[in-house]
Design a protein around this motif. Structure first.
Motif, PDB file in Angstrom:
ATOM      1  N   LEU A   1       0.795  -1.331  -0.045  1.00  0.00           N
ATOM      2  CA  LEU A   1       0.032  -0.172   0.203  1.00  0.00           C
ATOM      3  C   LEU A   1       1.027   1.082   0.019  1.00  0.00           C
ATOM      4  CD1 LEU A   1      -2.930  -0.910   2.422  1.00  0.00           C
ATOM      5  CD2 LEU A   1      -2.990  -0.725   0.079  1.00  0.00           C
ATOM      6  N   TYR A   2       1.980   1.270   0.659  1.00  0.00           N
ATOM      7  CA  TYR A   2       2.793   2.318   0.957  1.00  0.00           C
ATOM      8  C   TYR A   2       3.593   2.552  -0.469  1.00  0.00           C
ATOM      9  CZ  TYR A   2       7.099   4.947   2.240  1.00  0.00           C
ATOM     10  OH  TYR A   2       7.962   5.719   2.355  1.00  0.00           O
ATOM     11  N   LEU A   3       3.947   1.681  -1.418  1.00  0.00           N
ATOM     12  CA  LEU A   3       4.478   1.853  -2.746  1.00  0.00           C
ATOM     13  C   LEU A   3       3.454   2.096  -3.517  1.00  0.00           C
ATOM     14  CD1 LEU A   3       7.095  -0.976  -2.735  1.00  0.00           C
ATOM     15  CD2 LEU A   3       7.692   1.637  -2.176  1.00  0.00           C
ATOM     16  N   GLN A   4       2.423   1.462  -3.625  1.00  0.00           N
ATOM     17  CA  GLN A   4       1.309   1.729  -4.681  1.00  0.00           C
ATOM     18  C   GLN A   4       0.728   3.404  -4.448  1.00  0.00           C
ATOM     19  OE1 GLN A   4      -1.724  -1.370  -3.472  1.00  0.00           O
ATOM     20  NE2 GLN A   4      -1.015  -2.466  -5.421  1.00  0.00           N
ATOM     21  N   GLN A   5       0.354   3.709  -3.249  1.00  0.00           N
ATOM     22  CA  GLN A   5       0.017   4.967  -3.181  1.00  0.00           C
ATOM     23  C   GLN A   5       1.197   6.166  -3.013  1.00  0.00           C
ATOM     24  OE1 GLN A   5      -2.777   4.943  -0.059  1.00  0.00           O
ATOM     25  NE2 GLN A   5      -3.443   2.745  -0.467  1.00  0.00           N
ATOM     26  N   ASN A   6       2.307   5.755  -3.337  1.00  0.00           N
ATOM     27  CA  ASN A   6       3.470   6.857  -3.713  1.00  0.00           C
ATOM     28  C   ASN A   6       3.783   7.356  -2.131  1.00  0.00           C
ATOM     29  OD1 ASN A   6       5.573   8.238  -4.939  1.00  0.00           O
ATOM     30  ND2 ASN A   6       3.957   9.842  -5.540  1.00  0.00           N
ATOM     31  N   ARG A   7       4.157   6.572  -1.335  1.00  0.00           N
ATOM     32  CA  ARG A   7       4.580   6.902   0.063  1.00  0.00           C
ATOM     33  C   ARG A   7       3.934   7.876   0.715  1.00  0.00           C
ATOM     34  NH1 ARG A   7       7.416   5.329  -4.661  1.00  0.00           N
ATOM     35  NH2 ARG A   7       9.555   4.696  -4.108  1.00  0.00           N
ATOM     36  N   PRO A   8       2.464   7.523   1.225  1.00  0.00           N
ATOM     37  CA  PRO A   8       1.535   8.198   1.820  1.00  0.00           C
ATOM     38  C   PRO A   8       1.933   8.603   3.315  1.00  0.00           C
ATOM     39  CG  PRO A   8       0.585   6.157   1.708  1.00  0.00           C
ATOM     40  CD  PRO A   8       2.052   6.092   0.904  1.00  0.00           C
ATOM     41  N   GLU A   9       1.259   9.228   4.039  1.00  0.00           N
ATOM     42  CA  GLU A   9       1.580   9.494   5.510  1.00  0.00           C
ATOM     43  C   GLU A   9       0.867   7.930   6.375  1.00  0.00           C
ATOM     44  OE1 GLU A   9       2.972  11.689   7.168  1.00  0.00           O
ATOM     45  OE2 GLU A   9       3.264  12.881   5.314  1.00  0.00           O
ATOM     46  N   HIS A  10       1.764   7.557   7.091  1.00  0.00           N
ATOM     47  CA  HIS A  10       1.312   6.560   7.982  1.00  0.00           C
ATOM     48  C   HIS A  10      -0.045   6.501   8.572  1.00  0.00           C
ATOM     49  CE1 HIS A  10       5.857   5.294   8.668  1.00  0.00           C
ATOM     50  NE2 HIS A  10       5.625   5.647   7.242  1.00  0.00           N
ATOM     51  N   ALA A  11      -0.276   7.751   8.892  1.00  0.00           N
ATOM     52  CA  ALA A  11      -1.834   7.650   9.473  1.00  0.00           C
ATOM     53  C   ALA A  11      -2.913   7.259   8.313  1.00  0.00           C
ATOM     54  CB  ALA A  11      -2.043   9.187  10.077  1.00  0.00           C
ATOM     55  N   GLN A  12      -2.696   7.840   7.126  1.00  0.00           N
ATOM     56  CA  GLN A  12      -3.544   7.457   5.907  1.00  0.00           C
ATOM     57  C   GLN A  12      -3.774   6.026   5.745  1.00  0.00           C
ATOM     58  OE1 GLN A  12      -2.750   9.739   2.353  1.00  0.00           O
ATOM     59  NE2 GLN A  12      -3.858   8.013   0.968  1.00  0.00           N
ATOM     60  N   LEU A  13      -2.553   5.296   5.816  1.00  0.00           N
ATOM     61  CA  LEU A  13      -2.457   3.919   5.746  1.00  0.00           C
ATOM     62  C   LEU A  13      -2.934   3.107   6.846  1.00  0.00           C
ATOM     63  CD1 LEU A  13       1.060   3.173   4.561  1.00  0.00           C
ATOM     64  CD2 LEU A  13      -1.019   3.217   2.944  1.00  0.00           C
ATOM     65  N   ALA A  14      -3.190   3.954   8.092  1.00  0.00           N
ATOM     66  CA  ALA A  14      -3.684   3.169   9.284  1.00  0.00           C
ATOM     67  C   ALA A  14      -5.179   3.124   9.307  1.00  0.00           C
ATOM     68  CB  ALA A  14      -3.291   4.076  10.528  1.00  0.00           C
ATOM     69  N   THR A  15      -5.781   4.222   8.492  1.00  0.00           N
ATOM     70  CA  THR A  15      -6.978   4.132   8.220  1.00  0.00           C
ATOM     71  C   THR A  15      -7.719   3.186   7.249  1.00  0.00           C
ATOM     72  OG1 THR A  15      -7.210   6.732   8.616  1.00  0.00           O
ATOM     73  CG2 THR A  15      -9.285   5.440   7.226  1.00  0.00           C
ATOM     74  N   GLN A  16      -6.667   2.912   6.280  1.00  0.00           N
ATOM     75  CA  GLN A  16      -7.167   1.694   5.475  1.00  0.00           C
ATOM     76  C   GLN A  16      -6.926   0.495   6.159  1.00  0.00           C
ATOM     77  OE1 GLN A  16      -5.284   2.661   1.401  1.00  0.00           O
ATOM     78  NE2 GLN A  16      -4.603   4.380   2.220  1.00  0.00           N
ATOM     79  N   LEU A  17      -5.859   0.273   6.861  1.00  0.00           N
ATOM     80  CA  LEU A  17      -5.577  -1.057   7.261  1.00  0.00           C
ATOM     81  C   LEU A  17      -6.298  -1.151   8.557  1.00  0.00           C
ATOM     82  CD1 LEU A  17      -1.780  -0.965   6.529  1.00  0.00           C
ATOM     83  CD2 LEU A  17      -3.486  -2.624   5.737  1.00  0.00           C
ATOM     84  N   GLN A  18      -7.240  -0.096   9.053  1.00  0.00           N
ATOM     85  CA  GLN A  18      -8.133  -0.351  10.340  1.00  0.00           C
ATOM     86  C   GLN A  18      -7.075  -0.628  11.518  1.00  0.00           C
ATOM     87  OE1 GLN A  18     -11.153  -3.154   9.115  1.00  0.00           O
ATOM     88  NE2 GLN A  18     -12.388  -1.298   8.625  1.00  0.00           N
ATOM     89  N   THR A  19      -6.078   0.070  11.666  1.00  0.00           N
ATOM     90  CA  THR A  19      -5.311  -0.047  12.875  1.00  0.00           C
ATOM     91  C   THR A  19      -4.513   1.167  13.276  1.00  0.00           C
ATOM     92  OG1 THR A  19      -3.243  -1.254  13.545  1.00  0.00           O
ATOM     93  CG2 THR A  19      -3.186  -0.391  11.463  1.00  0.00           C
ATOM     94  N   SER A  20      -3.711   1.401  14.013  1.00  0.00           N
ATOM     95  CA  SER A  20      -3.122   2.458  14.704  1.00  0.00           C
ATOM     96  C   SER A  20      -1.914   3.089  13.613  1.00  0.00           C
ATOM     97  CB  SER A  20      -2.718   2.345  16.073  1.00  0.00           C
ATOM     98  OG  SER A  20      -1.549   1.702  16.001  1.00  0.00           O
ATOM     99  N   ARG A  21      -1.818   4.342  13.763  1.00  0.00           N
ATOM    100  CA  ARG A  21      -0.526   4.842  12.862  1.00  0.00           C
ATOM    101  C   ARG A  21       0.652   4.166  13.484  1.00  0.00           C
ATOM    102  NH1 ARG A  21       3.612   7.217  13.936  1.00  0.00           N
ATOM    103  NH2 ARG A  21       2.863   7.936  16.107  1.00  0.00           N
ATOM    104  N   ALA A  22       0.741   3.997  14.697  1.00  0.00           N
ATOM    105  CA  ALA A  22       1.951   3.338  15.447  1.00  0.00           C
ATOM    106  C   ALA A  22       2.282   1.975  14.959  1.00  0.00           C
ATOM    107  CB  ALA A  22       1.693   3.465  17.015  1.00  0.00           C
ATOM    108  N   ASN A  23       1.063   1.331  14.772  1.00  0.00           N
ATOM    109  CA  ASN A  23       1.240  -0.131  14.537  1.00  0.00           C
ATOM    110  C   ASN A  23       1.690  -0.022  12.807  1.00  0.00           C
ATOM    111  OD1 ASN A  23       1.094  -2.873  14.890  1.00  0.00           O
ATOM    112  ND2 ASN A  23      -0.717  -2.928  13.517  1.00  0.00           N
ATOM    113  N   VAL A  24       1.093   0.761  11.906  1.00  0.00           N
ATOM    114  CA  VAL A  24       1.641   0.908  10.707  1.00  0.00           C
ATOM    115  C   VAL A  24       3.011   1.126  10.591  1.00  0.00           C
ATOM    116  CG1 VAL A  24       1.674   2.297   8.603  1.00  0.00           C
ATOM    117  CG2 VAL A  24      -0.504   1.574   9.652  1.00  0.00           C
TER     118      VAL A  24
END
Length: 209
Positions: A158-181
């Protein structure tokens, strides 16, 4: 009159590892998802792909400088599903007529195919001229990717597909915390893999096609 064709610059020839161990239902589901994934890639960047021999496929790209980026993303696509894939890469002019990769011609296609036949325990092979340091880096990246868990592979993809987004953005998609991402990405050595991708784009290949 000569048949018109388009020139592509990079190719990945791939073989799914241990696909024969899948049930018929799981195999059909995998091939459906793979076809959808490759179709999306084709629509996004103009790549052309061909699935053959049941568990093998080939995909060509207009720009060779993105070859390792797409190879790593393809590897992550399989790793996130608990599977793996052998990837053989090559560069050079590839003539494709009417978007039909099955009839395409070019030395790069031959090199990638032959390379795939030589892969043993490796999963990522480059069939071209490169300095020893870069070839060694490929082996290290191959090793790092081989050690990823399904969750780590998913986060990194997801990080590479979305061109290095903020970790918080990935956390929303993965339904987890930013710290866990952040933890997942760190365990995936994402900064090292990202640095390798930049290296492959800027030092090995020309960006002017």
């Amino acid at each position: 009159m000569q048949t018109p064709y388009e020139i592509y610059q990079g190719v990945i020839t791939a073989d799914i590892v241990n696909s024969q161990g899948l049930s018929e239902a799981d195999y059909q589901d995998l091939m459906k998802v793979l076809a959808e994934h490759l179709t999306q890639l084709s629509e996004e960047i103009g790549a052309v792909f061909h699935i053959f021999r049941g568990d093998s496929f080939q995909i060509v790209f207009k720009q060779q400088n993105t070859l390792f980026l797409h190879a790593i993303k393809l590897r992550l696509f399989f790793l996130r599903q608990g599977l793996d894939v052998k990837l053989s890469l090559a560069c050079g002019d590839i003539k494709v007529t009417a978007n039909d990769l099955a009839t395409a011609t070019g030395e790069a296609l031959i090199s990638a195919g032959r390379g795939l036949d030589t892969i043993k325990n490796e999963r990522l092979l480059y069939n071209g001229i490169a300095n020893e340091c870069f070839l060694l880096n490929i082996k290290f990246i191959d090793l790092l990717l081989s050690k990823l868990s399904i969750k780590q592979a998913h986060a990194l993809l997801l990080y590479l597909q979305q061109n290095r987004p903020e970790h918080a953005q990935l956390a929303t998609q993965l339904q987890t915390s930013r710290a866990n991402v952040t933890k997942l990405l760190n365990l995936a050595h994402y900064t090292l893999i990202d640095a390798f991708i930049v290296l492959s784009e800027t030092q090995l290949f020309s960006k002017e096609m």
